[in-house]
Scaffold this motif. Sequence first.
Motif, PDB file in Angstrom:
ATOM      1  N   CYS A  37       0.254  -0.980   0.170  1.00  0.00           N
ATOM      2  CA  CYS A  37      -0.172   0.301  -0.101  1.00  0.00           C
ATOM      3  C   CYS A  37       0.985   1.035   0.113  1.00  0.00           C
ATOM      4  O   CYS A  37       0.430   2.203  -0.190  1.00  0.00           O
ATOM      5  N   ARG A  38       1.952   1.297   0.277  1.00  0.00           N
ATOM      6  CA  ARG A  38       2.796   2.502  -0.319  1.00  0.00           C
ATOM      7  C   ARG A  38       4.965   1.892  -0.458  1.00  0.00           C
ATOM      8  O   ARG A  38       5.185   0.777   0.511  1.00  0.00           O
ATOM      9  N   ARG A  39       5.017   2.109  -1.568  1.00  0.00           N
ATOM     10  CA  ARG A  39       6.243   1.239  -1.719  1.00  0.00           C
ATOM     11  C   ARG A  39       7.207   2.250  -2.602  1.00  0.00           C
ATOM     12  O   ARG A  39       6.505   3.090  -3.212  1.00  0.00           O
ATOM     13  N   SER A  40       8.131   1.645  -3.556  1.00  0.00           N
ATOM     14  CA  SER A  40       8.968   2.432  -3.926  1.00  0.00           C
ATOM     15  C   SER A  40       8.973   1.490  -4.829  1.00  0.00           C
ATOM     16  O   SER A  40       8.003   0.555  -5.263  1.00  0.00           O
ATOM     17  N   ASP A  73       6.791   4.375   9.323  1.00  0.00           N
ATOM     18  CA  ASP A  73       6.063   4.509  10.616  1.00  0.00           C
ATOM     19  C   ASP A  73       5.085   3.873   9.490  1.00  0.00           C
ATOM     20  O   ASP A  73       4.184   5.675   8.269  1.00  0.00           O
ATOM     21  N   GLU A  74       4.279   2.498   9.695  1.00  0.00           N
ATOM     22  CA  GLU A  74       2.470   2.955   8.661  1.00  0.00           C
ATOM     23  C   GLU A  74       1.609   4.080   9.039  1.00  0.00           C
ATOM     24  O   GLU A  74       0.936   4.048   9.012  1.00  0.00           O
ATOM     25  N   HIS A  75       1.863   4.671  10.442  1.00  0.00           N
ATOM     26  CA  HIS A  75       0.819   4.969  10.858  1.00  0.00           C
ATOM     27  C   HIS A  75       1.116   6.670  10.790  1.00  0.00           C
ATOM     28  O   HIS A  75       0.296   7.667  11.226  1.00  0.00           O
ATOM     29  N   SER A  76       1.647   6.950  10.054  1.00  0.00           N
ATOM     30  CA  SER A  76       2.638   8.656   9.471  1.00  0.00           C
ATOM     31  C   SER A  76       2.092   8.859   7.781  1.00  0.00           C
ATOM     32  O   SER A  76       2.150   7.953   7.464  1.00  0.00           O
ATOM     33  N   ARG A  77       1.569   9.902   7.543  1.00  0.00           N
ATOM     34  CA  ARG A  77       1.406  10.196   6.050  1.00  0.00           C
ATOM     35  C   ARG A  77       2.338  10.140   5.238  1.00  0.00           C
ATOM     36  O   ARG A  77       3.954  10.917   6.251  1.00  0.00           O
ATOM     37  N   SER A  78       2.812   9.967   4.290  1.00  0.00           N
ATOM     38  CA  SER A  78       4.438   9.883   4.184  1.00  0.00           C
ATOM     39  C   SER A  78       4.158  10.064   2.173  1.00  0.00           C
ATOM     40  O   SER A  78       2.678   9.395   1.046  1.00  0.00           O
ATOM     41  N   GLU A  79       4.491  10.807   1.471  1.00  0.00           N
ATOM     42  CA  GLU A  79       4.349  10.516   0.266  1.00  0.00           C
ATOM     43  C   GLU A  79       5.647   9.642  -0.916  1.00  0.00           C
ATOM     44  O   GLU A  79       6.986   9.448   0.056  1.00  0.00           O
ATOM     45  N   VAL A  80       5.524   9.186  -1.557  1.00  0.00           N
ATOM     46  CA  VAL A  80       6.066   7.458  -1.789  1.00  0.00           C
ATOM     47  C   VAL A  80       6.126   7.639  -2.977  1.00  0.00           C
ATOM     48  O   VAL A  80       5.375   8.300  -3.431  1.00  0.00           O
ATOM     49  N   CYS A 115       0.934   5.499 -10.806  1.00  0.00           N
ATOM     50  CA  CYS A 115       1.701   6.330 -10.197  1.00  0.00           C
ATOM     51  C   CYS A 115       2.886   7.513 -10.811  1.00  0.00           C
ATOM     52  O   CYS A 115       3.964   8.723 -10.316  1.00  0.00           O
ATOM     53  N   ARG A 116       3.645   6.028 -11.564  1.00  0.00           N
ATOM     54  CA  ARG A 116       5.673   7.039 -12.367  1.00  0.00           C
ATOM     55  C   ARG A 116       4.851   8.417 -12.631  1.00  0.00           C
ATOM     56  O   ARG A 116       5.345   8.996 -12.827  1.00  0.00           O
ATOM     57  N   ARG A 117       3.752   7.471 -13.854  1.00  0.00           N
ATOM     58  CA  ARG A 117       3.190   8.834 -14.823  1.00  0.00           C
ATOM     59  C   ARG A 117       2.781   9.675 -14.489  1.00  0.00           C
ATOM     60  O   ARG A 117       2.772  11.048 -14.629  1.00  0.00           O
ATOM     61  N   ASP A 122       4.567  15.767 -11.893  1.00  0.00           N
ATOM     62  CA  ASP A 122       5.177  16.779 -10.842  1.00  0.00           C
ATOM     63  C   ASP A 122       4.018  16.196  -9.672  1.00  0.00           C
ATOM     64  O   ASP A 122       3.892  17.754  -9.170  1.00  0.00           O
ATOM     65  N   ARG A 123       3.525  15.464  -9.987  1.00  0.00           N
ATOM     66  CA  ARG A 123       2.859  15.053  -9.032  1.00  0.00           C
ATOM     67  C   ARG A 123       2.562  14.401  -7.455  1.00  0.00           C
ATOM     68  O   ARG A 123       3.558  13.874  -7.971  1.00  0.00           O
ATOM     69  N   ASP A 124       2.411  14.292  -6.707  1.00  0.00           N
ATOM     70  CA  ASP A 124       3.245  13.851  -5.499  1.00  0.00           C
ATOM     71  C   ASP A 124       1.715  12.412  -5.153  1.00  0.00           C
ATOM     72  O   ASP A 124       0.406  12.650  -5.162  1.00  0.00           O
ATOM     73  N   ASN A 125       2.780  11.573  -4.603  1.00  0.00           N
ATOM     74  CA  ASN A 125       1.949   9.936  -4.742  1.00  0.00           C
ATOM     75  C   ASN A 125       2.295   9.566  -2.887  1.00  0.00           C
ATOM     76  O   ASN A 125       3.040   9.864  -2.418  1.00  0.00           O
ATOM     77  N   ILE A 126       0.871   9.685  -1.948  1.00  0.00           N
ATOM     78  CA  ILE A 126       0.774   9.922  -1.397  1.00  0.00           C
ATOM     79  C   ILE A 126      -0.019   9.015  -0.444  1.00  0.00           C
ATOM     80  O   ILE A 126      -1.024   8.400  -0.875  1.00  0.00           O
ATOM     81  N   TYR A 127       0.431   8.098   1.057  1.00  0.00           N
ATOM     82  CA  TYR A 127      -0.025   7.231   1.158  1.00  0.00           C
ATOM     83  C   TYR A 127      -0.588   7.345   2.889  1.00  0.00           C
ATOM     84  O   TYR A 127      -0.322   8.516   3.542  1.00  0.00           O
ATOM     85  N   ILE A 128      -1.781   7.762   2.940  1.00  0.00           N
ATOM     86  CA  ILE A 128      -2.638   8.538   3.993  1.00  0.00           C
ATOM     87  C   ILE A 128      -3.136   6.951   5.340  1.00  0.00           C
ATOM     88  O   ILE A 128      -4.127   6.422   4.811  1.00  0.00           O
TER      89      ILE A 128
END
Length: 166
Positions: A37-40, A73-80, A115-117, A122-128
């Motif tokens: 659900c949130r990866r490189s 941290d799986e409980h923190s918002r992250s740009e991924v 997500c790559r495209r 120049d947009r962010d992919n975000i995990y919430i």
Amino acid sequence: SLENSIHPIVNELEANHTAGVVGGRVLNSDGTLQMACRRSFPTPINALYRLLGVSSLFPHSSKFAAYDLRYLDEHSRSEVDAVSGSFFGIRHSLFKDVGGFDERFFMYGEDLDLCRRVQLKDRDNIYIPSAPMIHLKGRSASARPWKSFYNFYEAMVVFSKIHYGQ
């Protein structure tokens, strides 16, 4: 609560003009996090670390656990780099602008590619984490697990050819 999981995703898209794809906290039926659900993006080296189990041995290492971002941290918002295709939001206009899903992907990898495209625009992919949902992973492919395994690795080859040229 699970009933209101879509609201945080919509709110993030409305409040953040640089948000591209916003994904929630995807859980297994036992409540554990699904790492996808949130990866490189896959690279030969981070795929090797994952395949050999090195990422599990060193989950706090940004080098060895890069693919699954285990060190976050799986409980923190992250740009991924990418979120799971099982649960995400994207503006319709952006989805159209990047060309939607690429039909070269059969069952896996289409979320990584999208997500790559989006990032290339120049947009962010975000995990919430405030948007949880349960995903019964593998149910669509459970009758033929070998075929699922093959499709997953085939998708990684397609992704690599498209985005890395190899």
